[in-house]
Write a protein that holds these residues in place. Structure first.
Motif, PDB file in Angstrom:
ATOM      1  N   UNK A 145      -5.142 -42.273  -5.977  1.00 33.17           N
ATOM      2  CA  UNK A 145      -4.827 -40.851  -5.903  1.00 33.17           C
ATOM      3  C   UNK A 145      -5.886 -40.086  -6.695  1.00 33.17           C
ATOM      4  N   UNK A 146      -6.521 -39.069  -6.092  1.00 37.76           N
ATOM      5  CA  UNK A 146      -7.619 -38.371  -6.764  1.00 37.76           C
ATOM      6  C   UNK A 146      -7.221 -37.605  -8.023  1.00 37.76           C
ATOM      7  N   UNK A 147      -5.932 -37.393  -8.283  1.00 37.27           N
ATOM      8  CA  UNK A 147      -5.563 -36.725  -9.539  1.00 37.27           C
ATOM      9  C   UNK A 147      -5.909 -37.598 -10.740  1.00 37.27           C
ATOM     10  N   UNK A 148      -6.216 -38.874 -10.491  1.00 42.18           N
ATOM     11  CA  UNK A 148      -6.544 -39.799 -11.568  1.00 42.18           C
ATOM     12  C   UNK A 148      -8.047 -39.970 -11.781  1.00 42.18           C
ATOM     13  N   UNK A 149      -8.873 -39.297 -10.980  1.00 49.73           N
ATOM     14  CA  UNK A 149     -10.315 -39.447 -11.173  1.00 49.73           C
ATOM     15  C   UNK A 149     -11.128 -38.216 -10.788  1.00 49.73           C
ATOM     16  N   UNK A 150     -10.545 -37.246 -10.096  1.00 50.33           N
ATOM     17  CA  UNK A 150     -11.298 -36.092  -9.613  1.00 50.33           C
ATOM     18  C   UNK A 150     -10.748 -34.810 -10.250  1.00 50.33           C
ATOM     19  N   UNK A 151     -11.521 -34.208 -11.159  1.00 50.94           N
ATOM     20  CA  UNK A 151     -11.060 -33.018 -11.899  1.00 50.94           C
ATOM     21  C   UNK A 151     -10.765 -31.849 -10.963  1.00 50.94           C
ATOM     22  N   UNK A 152     -11.591 -31.652  -9.943  1.00 51.02           N
ATOM     23  CA  UNK A 152     -11.363 -30.547  -9.009  1.00 51.02           C
ATOM     24  C   UNK A 152     -10.032 -30.723  -8.286  1.00 51.02           C
ATOM     25  N   UNK A 153      -9.788 -31.923  -7.814  1.00 53.41           N
ATOM     26  CA  UNK A 153      -8.537 -32.201  -7.105  1.00 53.41           C
ATOM     27  C   UNK A 153      -7.336 -32.034  -8.045  1.00 53.41           C
ATOM     28  N   UNK A 154      -7.476 -32.525  -9.282  1.00 51.07           N
ATOM     29  CA  UNK A 154      -6.386 -32.395 -10.261  1.00 51.07           C
ATOM     30  C   UNK A 154      -6.080 -30.919 -10.521  1.00 51.07           C
TER      31      UNK A 154
END
Length: 144
Positions: free
Chosen positions: A39-48
């Protein structure tokens, strides 16, 4: 592996050794690979940020596992863990810097549950950035 803590030596109120875990973005990427949770909330700041989060956050199961390590390290055997429950209260926010996040875990042997089974309930407190991240965190362990 046998438990290093003996049931007979544990009293209600016994504090387990505190541990501090350093969580960096690279830790989360390795965990994602091991768990399959990309899940990109665990590695992508923009997505988070688009998801309304302050920054990238640690996986809930990773947070839960790190807190359980305090108990299994104390017991001396991961197999001594009989049950474990938590409620997620706040995420562990992991900034993109040299330090990352710190998660501090304290635990106390709250009560002996069963003399014959040698089980003990352990209450766990996990915090990050001064906020409690797990609530009602409890483990039951079987000791030697």
């Amino acid at each position: 592996m046998r438990s290093k803590i003996r049931y007979a030596d544990v009293e209600a109120g016994t504090e387990l050794p505190r541990q501090t875990f350093h969580v960096q973005r690279s830790t989360l990427v390795r965990y994602a690979g091991a768990s399959g949770d990309f899940n990109p909330i665990h590695w992508n700041a923009r997505f988070a940020a688009e998801a309304g989060l302050p920054d990238v956050i640690a996986h809930g199961m990773f947070t839960m596992a790190e807190a359980a390590r305090v108990v299994t390290d104390w017991a001396g055997d991961p197999g001594a863990l009989v049950s474990y429950t938590v409620r997620y209260i706040k995420p562990v926010v992991v900034p993109d810097d040299a330090t990352g996040a710190l998660m501090e875990v304290r635990a106390t042997a709250a009560e002996k549950l069963d003399d014959e089974a040698r089980t003990v309930r352990v209450d766990i407190t996990a915090t990050s950035q001064g906020h409690k991240v797990l609530g009602m965190a409890r483990a039951v362990v079987r000791l030697a």
